[in-house]
Motif scaffolding. Structure first.
Motif, short mmCIF file in Angstrom:
data_model
loop_
_atom_site.label_atom_id
_atom_site.label_comp_id
_atom_site.label_asym_id
_atom_site.label_seq_id
_atom_site.Cartn_x
_atom_site.Cartn_y
_atom_site.Cartn_z
N GLN A 25 20.28 -119.50 34.83
CA GLN A 25 20.79 -118.21 35.31
C GLN A 25 20.63 -118.00 36.81
O GLN A 25 21.30 -117.14 37.39
N ASN A 26 19.75 -118.77 37.47
CA ASN A 26 19.53 -118.66 38.91
C ASN A 26 19.58 -120.04 39.55
O ASN A 26 19.38 -121.05 38.87
N ARG A 46 10.68 -119.63 34.02
CA ARG A 46 11.31 -118.57 33.23
C ARG A 46 12.64 -118.15 33.83
O ARG A 46 13.54 -117.69 33.12
N ALA A 47 12.77 -118.31 35.13
CA ALA A 47 14.01 -117.92 35.81
C ALA A 47 15.06 -119.01 35.77
O ALA A 47 16.14 -118.85 36.37
N GLN A 58 7.75 -119.93 37.43
CA GLN A 58 9.14 -119.64 37.81
C GLN A 58 10.15 -120.35 36.91
O GLN A 58 11.36 -120.12 37.04
N TYR A 87 11.69 -114.84 42.49
CA TYR A 87 11.61 -115.60 41.25
C TYR A 87 10.52 -115.09 40.31
O TYR A 87 10.30 -115.67 39.25
N GLU A 88 9.86 -114.01 40.68
CA GLU A 88 9.02 -113.32 39.70
C GLU A 88 9.87 -112.57 38.69
O GLU A 88 9.41 -112.24 37.60
N ASN A 89 11.13 -112.30 39.06
CA ASN A 89 12.11 -111.68 38.17
C ASN A 89 12.97 -112.79 37.58
O ASN A 89 13.70 -113.48 38.31
N ALA A 90 12.91 -112.98 36.28
CA ALA A 90 13.59 -114.11 35.64
C ALA A 90 15.10 -114.02 35.72
O ALA A 90 15.80 -115.00 35.45
N ASN A 91 15.65 -112.87 36.10
CA ASN A 91 17.10 -112.71 36.13
C ASN A 91 17.55 -112.07 37.45
O ASN A 91 18.51 -111.31 37.49
N TRP A 92 16.89 -112.40 38.54
CA TRP A 92 17.07 -111.67 39.79
C TRP A 92 18.48 -111.75 40.35
O TRP A 92 18.99 -110.77 40.91
#
Length: 802
Positions: A447-448, A441-442, A439, A362-367
């Motif tokens: 999107q997640n 942002r994700a 998190q 979840y450090e990647n907003a679009n994982w």
């Protein structure tokens, strides 16, 4: 917000008949103490009567109470001459709600039927002619009105010079409790001394003055200590005035004047009281449902679009398991993504090792919409690297600086903080610069899936079988499920009082949260005995616990549903109490400021259906002992009780239809699911009844589906134990291995010599790849079972809509 009138409770301690002896030759030296924590912070007591078998007091004590609050009066019979009874003989817990307004009643409490020992007490309840109090409640917790007291110091116009002194201000039960002010000659601070306290509670301002020792003649005798000054509750504006200002002069040397101002504190709470989902989560669900609907239409080959009420809520439930959970979850998620199933999920929960994976992702907003091979490659690099270098002198110095920074920010530091720093370097970036609230942002566009992290709140002197409270963390909120009380995630760790944030403390970095979520070091001896042998835990509990007996002063009048039984507690000897302390000691729990501090329990909290779902502690009917009275939360890994992260998904408000159970626990692969099933059925929470006791571990298949055909409210559970079944012979679904490839199918995940045992934090590259391939294969090979569960859940939703 409710208005609640105040009542006056009068308690008259009349007498004790047939008082037991202190020993064979001496009669007890007896007195009775009274404590009503919801009304006063002070303990009251009668006079001590020595060497008397039938002591009589006829002493009356008064308490101002709120009838909407669960008021439990503690009446303790003391005997200072009895060393082996820890200073008191017994305690009677009496629910004040048994007394009706306008009633005067004399009750006799049986203390020891064998010798006809009895306590006679008279109760009287009457209304008070003061304005009603405005309280905030969710039917379980109650937040009363708060007053703010300011003490301004100034010099009087006098020829006499002031001397150096130290003033100690105290308001018992307030948030600040005690504050000191050191005053130099002719110099007084401009800022007032501030206290926040419960407006209608019996609180008094106490002021003590001490002359400063600096510059005094060592040979001369110290000056006489001036008597402390006390401003009674009536002087604090606690009788209903919206705002009151009083002044008082400190009678020391007639040069100091104190002006006391009291005003109401705003009723707006920083703790959200409610069992419904927060607004941010509701908005997320609306966005996520559109993505889930599109994904389900595609994977189920539906001809028409799903309407919003027809979209099932699907979740992933991941257990703990250290590096094994961290690695295997990557493989499971990678397979779900390859099979176009990842967008079907609304929630993903984790505990312990699985939280390490989620924190990184979840450090990647679009994982979930990017190829996970990059994340797997990064995880592989972290798992295979040597962990001993992380304990080098350089890293230890870095850990020390991080702990010092936390202390400067006002946070407490524990062993789990070092553990979290170690985990972040071992399985993460090691930069420790992200936060849980970051998190969000994700989740901005749905999107997640929404991540939920799980821990248990524990209590000293109790095993987890006796006391535990499920606590959830999302990027939006952190809260204790049982109480329906939540705070913003960025406020976790700040100081609260009666639901108001009193001191904002910077949010903890995600590395420290990893240490809290995976704190597996907090077993006590009583927990261990229960884990080894259920009967053993019960024996130790019985041998070391005080005697608790239900007694009723008026057995002919049965208690109403919201009333608690009257209880008699007889403490064990001091040696047994010491043993209890030893076997329940937890050294490594994470101590976090309790954001529920000061809340009171509603009079009908036991009848609240939401609280009833989670009241699985021996203290559920002891409101004076529940979490609101604690200074800190004591947090530990859920695996210490059941290795599961189910509870957030079982909240009725989330309406979860399908749960994909990904199991990584050590030991039995079926035990966590069976224990969770028994737990939820015991609590009355809809869940499939599961019994896999007839299956041997070596005979487990890759996937099982469980459904309660009689209840559409129970989720469909798709269970994936961590096993190596058909993967031994197949490298992909339907693709057999050649003789030269058979060695790649030999993956020992549960054997006694498994390279994936819980204590192993480092794998070889080959073992990492094998575990990722195995878990990925198990999902792909059983995709049809997942689709069947999704199809079934979609049909149920359509039927419910009709």
């Amino acid at each position: 917000m409710e208005e609640s009138p105040c009542n006056l409770l009068s308690v008259k301690i009349i007498q004790i008949k047939n008082l037991q002896k202190a020993d064979l030759f001496h009669q007890s030296s007896c007195y009775v103490s009274l404590f009503l924590p919801t009304a006063s912070f002070q303990k009251f007591q009668t006079q001590a009567i020595k060497d008397c078998k039938h002591p009589q007091w006829n002493e009356t004590f008064c308490f101002r109470i709120q009838p909407c609050v669960k008021n439990v009066l503690e009446m303790t019979v003391h005997d200072d001459s009895n060393y082996f009874k820890a200073g008191h003989l017994l305690t009677v817990l009496f629910d004040v709600s048994k007394i009706q307004l306008g009633e005067i009643i004399c009750l006799t409490f049986p203390l020891d039927p064998k010798i006809q020992e009895e306590l006679d007490v008279e109760f009287r309840l009457e209304s008070l002619p003061i304005p009603p109090e405005r309280i905030v409640t969710n039917g379980v917790l109650v937040s009363p009105e708060i007053s703010c007291l300011e003490v301004q110091m100034s010099e009087r116009k006098t020829k006499k010079k002031s001397t150096d002194r130290n003033l100690i201000f105290t308001v018992p039960g307030s948030y600040e409790e005690t504050q000191n002010r050191s005053l130099a000659s002719g110099l007084h601070p401009a800022n007032p001394v501030v206290f926040h306290y419960i407006k209608y509670k019996e609180s008094a301002l106490e002021i003590e003055s001490k002359s400063c020792a600096a510059g005094s003649n060592a040979c001369s005798p110290p000056p006489p200590k001036p008597p402390p000054m006390s401003l009674p509750p009536s002087g604090l504006g606690s009788h209903g005035a919206a705002e009151q200002s009083t002044s008082a002069e400190l009678a020391l040397d007639n040069v100091m004047k104190l002006t006391v101002n009291v005003k109401d504190w705003p009723n707006d709470l920083d703790v959200r009281l409610g069992y419904d989902l927060c607004v941010e989560e509701q908005m997320f669900i609306q966005k996520r449902k559109k993505i889930v609907a599109a994904a389900l239409k595609k994977c189920l080959h539906l001809e028409t679009d799903l309407q919003e009420p027809e979209v099932p809520v699907v979740a992933i439930m991941a257990t703990g398991g250290g590096a094994r959970a961290f690695t295997a979850l990557h493989g499971h998620l990678f397979a779900l993504q390859k099979q176009n199933l990842l967008d079907c999920f609304t929630y993903i929960t984790g505990s312990s090792g699985s939280t390490w994976t989620l924190s990184n992702l979840y450090e990647n907003a679009n994982w979930s919409h990017q190829e996970l091979s990059r994340e797997i490659a990064e995880a592989r690099k972290n798992v295979i690297k040597c962990k001993l270098s992380l304990l080098s002198l350089k890293n230890l110095e870095e850990y020390s600086r991080a702990l010092e920074q936390r202390q400067k920010e006002g946070l407490k530091t524990f062993v789990t903080d070092i553990w979290g720093l170690f985990i972040d370097k071992a399985f993460g970036s090691g930069k420790c610069n992200s936060t849980l609230s970051g998190q969000k942002r994700a989740l901005t566009q749905g999107q997640n899936p929404l991540p939920i992290y799980m821990v248990l709140n524990t209590r000293d002197k109790y095993s987890l079988e006796e006391f535990k409270e499920w606590m959830e963390f999302t990027p939006f909120e952190t809260g204790v499920i049982k109480y329906g009380a939540y705070i913003r995630s960025e406020d976790f760790g700040s100081k609260f009082f009666m639901g108001r944030m009193m001191k904002k403390i910077p949010e903890s970095k995600i590395c420290f949260m990893k240490g809290i979520w995976s704190n597996v070091f907090s077993y006590n001896l009583l927990d261990s005995s229960h884990a080894c042998d259920t009967c053993g835990e019960n024996i130790w509990h019985k041998r070391t616990w005080d005697s608790v007996t239900d007694i009723e002063a008026n057995p002919l009048q049965p208690p109403r549903p919201h009333e608690l039984n009257t209880r008699l507690i007889v403490p064990d000897c001091k040696s047994t109490q010491l043993l209890r302390k030893v076997i329940t000691e937890r050294i490594t729990t994470s101590k976090i400021y309790n954001f529920l501090k000061g809340f009171q329990l509603h009079n009908g909290y036991l009848d609240n259906k939401n609280f009833a779902l989670w009241k699985d502690t021996v203290l559920a009917t002891f409101p004076n002992e529940l979490t609101a009275t604690s200074e800190n939360l004591s947090l530990t890994d859920t695996a210490a009780y059941i290795d599961t992260s189910y509870p957030p998904l079982m909240r009725p408000e989330r309406k979860v239809d399908v749960i994909l159970h990904l199991n990584y626990s050590t030991g039995s692969q079926t035990a966590p699911l069976e224990e969770a099933s028994r737990y939820f059925l015991k609590q009355g929470i809809p869940f499939p009844r599961i019994d896999l006791s007839n299956l041997k571990e070596r005979d487990l298949k890759e996937c099982y589906v469980f459904e309660d055909a009689k209840s559409s409210r129970a989720p469909i559970v798709v269970f994936f134990p961590l096993v190596n079944d058909t993967f031994r012979k197949y490298k992909a679904p339907g693709v057999q291995r050649s003789p030269s490839e058979m060695k790649y199918g030999e993956v020992d995940v549960t054997g006694p010599h498994s390279p994936y045992a819980i204590q192993h934090l480092q794998y070889t590259a080959e073992n990492f790849d094998k575990l990722v391939e195995l878990t990925s294969y198990n999902i792909q090979n059983n995709k049809y079972l997942i689709l069947q569960a999704l199809q079934r859940a979609t049909e149920r939703k359509k039927w419910q809509k009709r």
